[in-house]
Structures are given as structure tokens and as C-alpha cells.
Design a protein around this motif. Structure first.
Motif, PDB file in Angstrom:
ATOM      1  N   THR A 169       0.953  -1.196   0.058  1.00 38.39           N
ATOM      2  CA  THR A 169      -0.026  -0.039  -0.098  1.00 38.39           C
ATOM      3  C   THR A 169       0.858   1.389   0.118  1.00 38.39           C
ATOM      4  O   THR A 169       0.097   2.193  -0.356  1.00 38.39           O
ATOM      5  CB  THR A 169      -0.830   0.086   1.106  1.00 38.39           C
ATOM      6  N   HIS A 170       2.156   1.356  -0.010  1.00 38.85           N
ATOM      7  CA  HIS A 170       3.025   2.506   0.499  1.00 38.85           C
ATOM      8  C   HIS A 170       4.357   1.937  -0.017  1.00 38.85           C
ATOM      9  O   HIS A 170       5.039   1.578   0.974  1.00 38.85           O
ATOM     10  CB  HIS A 170       2.671   2.913   1.912  1.00 38.85           C
ATOM     11  N   VAL A 171       4.798   2.186  -1.163  1.00 40.63           N
ATOM     12  CA  VAL A 171       6.228   2.311  -1.701  1.00 40.63           C
ATOM     13  C   VAL A 171       6.721   3.674  -2.397  1.00 40.63           C
ATOM     14  O   VAL A 171       5.821   4.362  -2.947  1.00 40.63           O
ATOM     15  CB  VAL A 171       6.231   1.137  -2.434  1.00 40.63           C
ATOM     16  N   HIS A 172       7.889   3.959  -2.308  1.00 41.11           N
ATOM     17  CA  HIS A 172       8.217   4.970  -3.034  1.00 41.11           C
ATOM     18  C   HIS A 172       9.371   4.734  -4.017  1.00 41.11           C
ATOM     19  O   HIS A 172      10.654   4.522  -4.032  1.00 41.11           O
ATOM     20  CB  HIS A 172       9.154   6.124  -2.126  1.00 41.11           C
ATOM     21  N   LEU A 173       8.721   4.203  -5.487  1.00 38.86           N
ATOM     22  CA  LEU A 173       9.810   3.897  -6.374  1.00 38.86           C
ATOM     23  C   LEU A 173      10.507   4.978  -6.933  1.00 38.86           C
ATOM     24  O   LEU A 173      11.657   4.797  -7.543  1.00 38.86           O
ATOM     25  CB  LEU A 173       8.815   3.220  -7.455  1.00 38.86           C
ATOM     26  N   MET A 181      -1.969  10.118   3.362  1.00 41.33           N
ATOM     27  CA  MET A 181      -1.058  10.986   4.077  1.00 41.33           C
ATOM     28  C   MET A 181       0.253  10.289   4.762  1.00 41.33           C
ATOM     29  O   MET A 181      -0.079   9.524   5.629  1.00 41.33           O
ATOM     30  CB  MET A 181      -1.699  12.014   4.825  1.00 41.33           C
ATOM     31  N   HIS A 182       1.504  10.741   4.614  1.00 36.78           N
ATOM     32  CA  HIS A 182       2.492  10.724   5.822  1.00 36.78           C
ATOM     33  C   HIS A 182       2.024  11.421   6.767  1.00 36.78           C
ATOM     34  O   HIS A 182       1.783  12.795   6.667  1.00 36.78           O
ATOM     35  CB  HIS A 182       3.831  11.226   4.930  1.00 36.78           C
ATOM     36  N   LEU A 183       1.669  10.939   7.869  1.00 33.39           N
ATOM     37  CA  LEU A 183       1.496  11.619   9.195  1.00 33.39           C
ATOM     38  C   LEU A 183       2.087  11.219  10.677  1.00 33.39           C
ATOM     39  O   LEU A 183       2.358   9.954  10.561  1.00 33.39           O
ATOM     40  CB  LEU A 183      -0.075  11.583   9.476  1.00 33.39           C
ATOM     41  N   GLY A 216      -0.063   7.064   6.950  1.00 36.39           N
ATOM     42  CA  GLY A 216       0.884   6.363   7.280  1.00 36.39           C
ATOM     43  C   GLY A 216       2.033   6.628   8.093  1.00 36.39           C
ATOM     44  O   GLY A 216       2.124   7.909   8.586  1.00 36.39           O
ATOM     45  N   HIS A 217       2.673   5.523   8.761  1.00 36.40           N
ATOM     46  CA  HIS A 217       3.621   6.106   9.958  1.00 36.40           C
ATOM     47  C   HIS A 217       2.857   6.032  11.193  1.00 36.40           C
ATOM     48  O   HIS A 217       2.723   5.270  11.853  1.00 36.40           O
ATOM     49  CB  HIS A 217       4.702   7.242   9.761  1.00 36.40           C
ATOM     50  N   VAL A 218       2.486   7.511  11.681  1.00 42.60           N
ATOM     51  CA  VAL A 218       1.698   7.642  12.742  1.00 42.60           C
ATOM     52  C   VAL A 218       2.489   7.186  13.990  1.00 42.60           C
ATOM     53  O   VAL A 218       2.119   6.297  15.007  1.00 42.60           O
ATOM     54  CB  VAL A 218       0.271   6.782  12.965  1.00 42.60           C
ATOM     55  N   THR A 222       6.260  -1.608   2.853  1.00 38.84           N
ATOM     56  CA  THR A 222       7.492  -1.251   2.603  1.00 38.84           C
ATOM     57  C   THR A 222       8.243  -0.186   2.856  1.00 38.84           C
ATOM     58  O   THR A 222       9.018   0.111   3.337  1.00 38.84           O
ATOM     59  CB  THR A 222       8.276  -2.059   1.323  1.00 38.84           C
ATOM     60  N   ASN A 223       7.519   0.795   2.145  1.00 38.78           N
ATOM     61  CA  ASN A 223       7.731   2.329   2.047  1.00 38.78           C
ATOM     62  C   ASN A 223       9.198   2.458   1.166  1.00 38.78           C
ATOM     63  O   ASN A 223       9.019   2.327  -0.040  1.00 38.78           O
ATOM     64  CB  ASN A 223       8.011   2.899   3.579  1.00 38.78           C
ATOM     65  N   ASN A 224      10.132   2.777   1.810  1.00 39.34           N
ATOM     66  CA  ASN A 224      11.406   2.820   1.173  1.00 39.34           C
ATOM     67  C   ASN A 224      12.348   1.808   1.091  1.00 39.34           C
ATOM     68  O   ASN A 224      12.568   0.996   1.765  1.00 39.34           O
ATOM     69  CB  ASN A 224      12.248   4.238   1.797  1.00 39.34           C
TER      70      ASN A 224
HETATM   71 ZN    ZN Z   1       6.386   7.203   2.606  1.00 41.13          ZN
END
Ligand code: ZN
Length: 412
Positions: A60-64, A210-212, A242-244, A309-311
């Protein structure tokens, strides 16, 4: 007429684990039955051999766009501020070609780890313009045979404080971005950014991700405010935060109250263990907080959660193999998830719950769903997470996209 039969698949059904054959036609699951492949059948057969088959993993959350840049940055502090600063510097050298070339390295790893659907965040601002977006759009086109890639554009370097960014976000949404993201903590006016993002979402009728609340104290949390805006805009079920990490520092009663609020507003939470473990806990010299928000009490309050995974290989997370099962195992280890139910939840957070958060219409091992399936070297979901079971093959719309051989011991 079937195109392919997956024989002897063990999978989770409504009433527990069962073993059956899965018949595939025209890219979808056409039928599920005890025995679909009598001897002499003309339909190609893919053996699952009683192994665990799960629907394709959903990231749901990756930065390609900013993956694989460790050779272009200097990491000295390992903080969020440094990661944003160093990446912004490196980003000045990005081109669409470069984003494509780096992005494909990580995307191919994702595919080989069983990911068949991904939401990738893409940075858009006057510095990079739409070049990152163009590079990732090409990835989406070129790898459509293996993965559905959804683009979420967002202002990593601020929106209110960064003139020109708003127009570029709007342009990217006109050009096919499917979701609008945010990073309010990187803005001079966090609530101003949140408000603006909700307005853009309404204008384009897109979901918000949102990154939050990524910080090491509980000061200035915005989760309640996002819930408030979600209700005002009628965007329940369409907002993810995301994060929180800040929530992981709350006292139990405050945490429970936030969880109730998130569930009521229909705001989902993405847990990004690799990045949060790496960036958080920098200030204390001992008894360092883990910075990973626990899913179990959120799920218990009815909040939908996912693990992602994110980064990969950049200053936000200088590690990574883009494996959802590894991320779920990391989360389980850090957050003390053990036993069939808790580890089953971990599997759900990279499959069913992740698909629900992306509002995928039809997903799962059920008739009519896309034949996006992977075979894991395991026999049950909890064991797969506990033992980091490797995906042995994957199908996208009924076509095989990768294969991995089991290790073979070679005694003398
Ligand atoms: Zn992110």
C-alpha cells in the motif's frame, strides 16, 4: 473451458484452511473444486503440491521514484530531517529515465516477492516537476503484465510553503495519478496542507494517503484533525495515514481514544516498520522508543491497518528487498505478534486488509476474482510469516510472472 488449473492449493477459506484445485479462465478464478484435473486432462496444470496459496501481496505504500540512491547521498544523522534534505539534494539530478532505471530494480524485486498490486508515492514539486511522475508512469505501463501500479502524487517538500507545487499536483491528477498524498510535517503550515489536500481530493474525486505524525514526541499530532476533516468532507473509507509513529508514544487510554476516533471516521493506518525503526529513536541515548505503531489495538477498535515497505535503499531506509513477508515478520517481531491469530493478522495486513485499504473491488481466492496468486513455501499463514516463507511462483491474471527454486542441500 479452463486455461490453467492450480492443483493441490492449500488456502484460507471462510471456514478455515482447505485444499482444492483452482481453475482459471480468461485471467480470473473460474472455479474451485476438490479435483479439477483428472488424468489425461488437456488443460495445463500448475502444481501447488499442498503448499499455501495466497492472493498476490498488496503493497500500500512504496516510493519507487527515490529508491536506490545510496550512492548519491551522505547519511550522518539518520534522522527524518536529514533524509528529506539529502533526498531533495539528490532529486535535483533525477530525470524520468533515471527514475525508471532505479524504480525497475526495486519493482522487479517486489514482483519476485509476490507483489501483484502496489500504491507508489511520487514526489511532485517545482524542483523535479513531473519527471519522477513520468518515470513511474512508464514503470506502470511496462510492468502491467505483472503488477497493478497506482500512483499517489504528494508534496514531500511542502505545499503551502512551496509555490508552484499545487499546480503540478493538479496536473499530475489530470494526467492519470489515482491518489493524492501529503506530508504535512514537512510544511510550514501542516493544517493548511491537510485542508488543501482534502480540497484537491474532492475536486478530483480521489482517495487520500498521507504521511502523518512521524516524530519522536507526541507534540503536534494531526491524526485527530485528519479524522475531523474526513468526516466534514464525507471521505470515510477513503483516507489512509502512514507512519503515525507518534501514536506509539501515547498512554494506553489516549491510544484507545485515538483508535476509536480513527475507526469512527473511517481512516486506515499504514505501518511502515523498516523506516520507522530506522528514523525514530535517534534522540534518546538509551531505552530508545521503537516508533512502530502497534496494529493489534487498532484492529481491535475496528481500524483497518496494513503493513508496507515504504523506502528501499535511500536515506529514509538504507535497507530493503521489497518483500512484504519480510516486512510482516519484522513488524511481528517488533510488536510482539505471536501465535496463529496475531500472525494471521500480519498476513491479512499484506493481503486482504491491504486490498481493502486500496478499495480493490474483487480480491481473494474466490470465484470471479482476478487470478493473481502466489505459492508460498509454507502450509499455513502464521507459519509463512513466522518462517519468512519464500514465494515459489506467482501468477498475474493467470499468467506466470516469476518462479523461485527451493534451496537444495548437497551432502558429500
Ligand atoms: Zn512514505
Amino acid at each position: 473451458m479452463l486455461d490453467l488449473i492450480v492443483r493441490g492449493a492449500r488456502f484460507r477459506a471462510a471456514d478455515g484452511l482447505r485444499t482444492a484445485d483452482i481453475g482459471i479462465a480468461a485471467g480470473r478464478i473460474a472455479t474451485i473444486a476438490t479435483s479439477l484435473a483428472p488424468s489425461g486432462t488437456q488443460v495445463p496444470v500448475l502444481e501447488a503440491g499442498g503448499g499455501l496459496v495466497v492472493p498476490g501481496f498488496v503493497e500500500t505504500h512504496v516510493h519507487l521514484d527515490k529508491t536506490c540512491i545510496l550512492d548519491r547521498v551522505a547519511i550522518r544523522e539518520g534522522t527524518l530531517d536529514e533524509a528529506i534534505r539529502e533526498t531533495a539534494q539528490a532529486k535535483r539530478g533525477f530525470t524520468a529515465e533515471d527514475v525508471f532505471a532505479r524504480g525497475r530494480r526495486t519493482l522487479e524485486k517486489s514482483i519476485s516477492h509476490g507483489v501483484t498490486r502496489m500504491r507508489t508515492h511520487v514526489e511532485v514539486d517545482p524542483g523535479i516537476g513531473l519527471q519522477g511522475f513520468a518515470g513511474v508512469q512508464r514503470l506502470a505501463r511496462d510492468y502491467a503484465w505483472a503488477i497493478d501500479l497506482q500512483l499517489c502524487v504528494f508534496p514531500q517538500e511542502g505545499l503551502i510553503n512551496n509555490p508552484g507545487t499545487h499546480a503540478l499536483l493538479v496536473q499530475a491528477l489530470r494526467d492519470g495519478a489515482g491518489v493524492i498524498g501529503a506530508a504535512p510535517y514537512a510544511d510550514s503550515d501542516p493544517r493548511g496542507q491537510i485542508d488543501r489536500i482534502f480540497e484537491i481530493a474532492r475536486e478530483f474525486d480521489v482517495d487520500i494517503d498521507m504521511h502523518l505524525d512521524l516524530a519522536e514526541t507526541t507534540d503536534g499530532m494531526q491524526a485527530e484533525y485528519v479524522c475531523h476533516r474526513t468526516e466534514e468532507f464525507g471521505w470515510g473509507g477513503r483516507v489512509t495515514i502512514g507512519h503515525v509513529t507518534q501514536a506509539s508514544l501515547l498512554a494506553p487510554d489516549e491510544f484507545a481514544s485515538l483508535a476509536t476516533r480513527l475507526a469512527g471516521a473511517g481512516v486506515g493506518v499504514t505501518i511502515l516498520p523498516a523506516t520507522d525503526l530506522y528514523l525514530m529513536g535517534r534522540a534518546p541515548t538509551r531505552a530508545k522508543p521503537r516508533g512502530v505503531v502497534p496494529a493489534a489495538p487498532l484492529l481491535a477498535h475496528g481500524v483497518n491497518c496494513t503493513i508496507s515497505t515504504n523506502n528501499v535503499l535511500n536515506p529514509f531506509t538504507p535497507y530493503g528487498d521489497a518483500s512484504p513477508i519480510r516486512m510482516a515478520n519484522l513488524y511481528a517481531n517488533v510488536c510482539h505478534a505471536a501465535g496463529d491469530a496475531a500472525l494471521g493478522d500480519c498476513m491479512a495486513m499484506i493481503t486482504d486488509r491491504a486490498a481493502r485499504q486500496l478499495r480493490v473491488a474483487v480480491y481473494g481466492i474466490t470465484e470471479g476474482a482476478p487470478a493473481d496468486l502466489i505459492l508460498l513455501d509454507a502450509t499455513d499463514p502464521a507459519g509463512a510469516i513466522a518462517e519468512l516463507a519464500q514465494p515459489l511462483w506467482g501468477l498475474k491474471a493467470g499468467h506466470m510472472t516469476f518462479r523461485r527454486e527451493r534451496a537444495v542441500l548437497l551432502p558429500p
